[in-house]
Design an enzyme around this catalytic site. Structure first.
Site, PDB file in Angstrom:
ATOM      1  N   ASP A  76       0.877  -1.163   0.000  1.00 49.21           N
ATOM      2  CA  ASP A  76       0.000   0.000   0.000  1.00 49.21           C
ATOM      3  C   ASP A  76       0.917   1.216   0.000  1.00 49.21           C
ATOM      4  O   ASP A  76       1.767   1.352   0.881  1.00 49.21           O
ATOM      5  CB  ASP A  76      -0.896   0.009   1.240  1.00 49.21           C
ATOM      6  CG  ASP A  76      -1.886   1.162   1.203  1.00 49.21           C
ATOM      7  OD1 ASP A  76      -2.844   1.097   0.424  1.00 49.21           O
ATOM      8  OD2 ASP A  76      -1.679   2.134   1.960  1.00 49.21           O
ATOM      9  N   ASN A  84      -1.757  13.004  -4.988  1.00 55.11           N
ATOM     10  CA  ASN A  84      -2.951  13.325  -5.767  1.00 55.11           C
ATOM     11  C   ASN A  84      -3.492  14.709  -5.419  1.00 55.11           C
ATOM     12  O   ASN A  84      -3.821  15.504  -6.299  1.00 55.11           O
ATOM     13  CB  ASN A  84      -4.047  12.281  -5.511  1.00 55.11           C
ATOM     14  CG  ASN A  84      -4.155  11.264  -6.615  1.00 55.11           C
ATOM     15  OD1 ASN A  84      -3.661  11.455  -7.706  1.00 55.11           O
ATOM     16  ND2 ASN A  84      -4.796  10.165  -6.306  1.00 55.11           N
ATOM     17  N   ASP A  93      -1.121   9.402 -11.258  1.00 56.85           N
ATOM     18  CA  ASP A  93      -0.975   8.368 -12.286  1.00 56.85           C
ATOM     19  C   ASP A  93       0.496   8.075 -12.558  1.00 56.85           C
ATOM     20  O   ASP A  93       0.895   6.919 -12.711  1.00 56.85           O
ATOM     21  CB  ASP A  93      -1.666   8.789 -13.580  1.00 56.85           C
ATOM     22  CG  ASP A  93      -3.182   8.783 -13.481  1.00 56.85           C
ATOM     23  OD1 ASP A  93      -3.731   8.275 -12.470  1.00 56.85           O
ATOM     24  OD2 ASP A  93      -3.823   9.292 -14.421  1.00 56.85           O
ATOM     25  N   ASP A 119      -4.038   2.492  -4.937  1.00 61.59           N
ATOM     26  CA  ASP A 119      -2.581   2.521  -4.753  1.00 61.59           C
ATOM     27  C   ASP A 119      -2.073   1.246  -4.097  1.00 61.59           C
ATOM     28  O   ASP A 119      -1.082   1.256  -3.378  1.00 61.59           O
ATOM     29  CB  ASP A 119      -2.174   3.752  -3.937  1.00 61.59           C
ATOM     30  CG  ASP A 119      -2.744   3.750  -2.530  1.00 61.59           C
ATOM     31  OD1 ASP A 119      -3.687   2.994  -2.262  1.00 61.59           O
ATOM     32  OD2 ASP A 119      -2.240   4.517  -1.693  1.00 61.59           O
TER      33      ASP A 119
END
Length: 196
Positions: A76, A84, A93, A119
């Site tokens: 993770d 973000n 991305d 993620d």
């Protein structure tokens, strides 16, 4: 005046057969490409969840049948929300792409890397026990921190929390993945900076 041979029914039939063969070949290639796309993540070069779970189930059966060791790593990303929110979704991305590429570059061809969603990633290492899995997770976490990714000319740090679960007779791929996920959350909770 030159004699022009009239097309015969046999010539027409051969031409139609060749046209149909070419069409079947093209359709077969399209179907194979579509099948491959169904198992791969749309953003990264990793497998998607469906593709990864197919490989994991097959590897689990192989381990059970042949007594082979395997380790499952669950990743993770740390700080992904900050990337973000702070840099935008295009940067997010780019971060996901960088993580997938780093994972793929640091495993063997016999191993598999999947992006499970958001993620979260998973890696299955064949012929590797718990110790090898923990060592690989440590090296991958270090590589993530050392390498980061480039965004608009700047180096952006990456990090991740890994959970490792060795094959121990599990009979269900989803259960094995859940165990690795739980191990990751224990590790993440032990590192408060990872939950930001």
């Amino acid at each position: 005046m030159t004699d022009v041979a009239e097309p015969t029914a046999e010539t027409d039939l051969h031409a139609e057969i060749e046209r149909l063969r070419a069409e079947v070949t093209a359709l077969t290639e399209r179907a194979e490409r579509a099948e491959a796309l169904a198992d791969h993540d749309v953003l990264t070069p990793a497998l998607n969840r469906r593709g990864f779970m197919t490989v994991l189930a097959r590897n689990l059966a192989y381990c059970r049948r042949h007594g082979v060791e395997a380790a499952l790593l669950y990743l993770d990303m740390d700080g992904f929300k900050g990337i973000n929110d702070g840099l935008g979704h295009a940067a997010g991305d780019a971060a996901l792409l960088a993580v997938a590429e780093l994972l793929l570059e640091n495993v063997r061809e016999s191993d598999a890397v999947g992006r499970l969603g958001g993620d979260e990633f998973a890696v299955v290492l064949m012929n590797a026990g718990a110790d090898e899995g923990r060592e690989k997770a440590r090296r991958l976490a270090s590589a993530l921190e050392d390498e980061g990714f480039d965004w608009q000319g700047a180096r952006v740090a990456l990090g991740g929390s890994f959970g490792v679960r060795a094959y121990a007779g599990q009979t269900d791929a989803e259960v094995w993945l859940s165990e690795a996920d739980a191990a990751m959350w224990l590790r993440k909770k032990a590192r408060p900076e990872a939950t930001r």
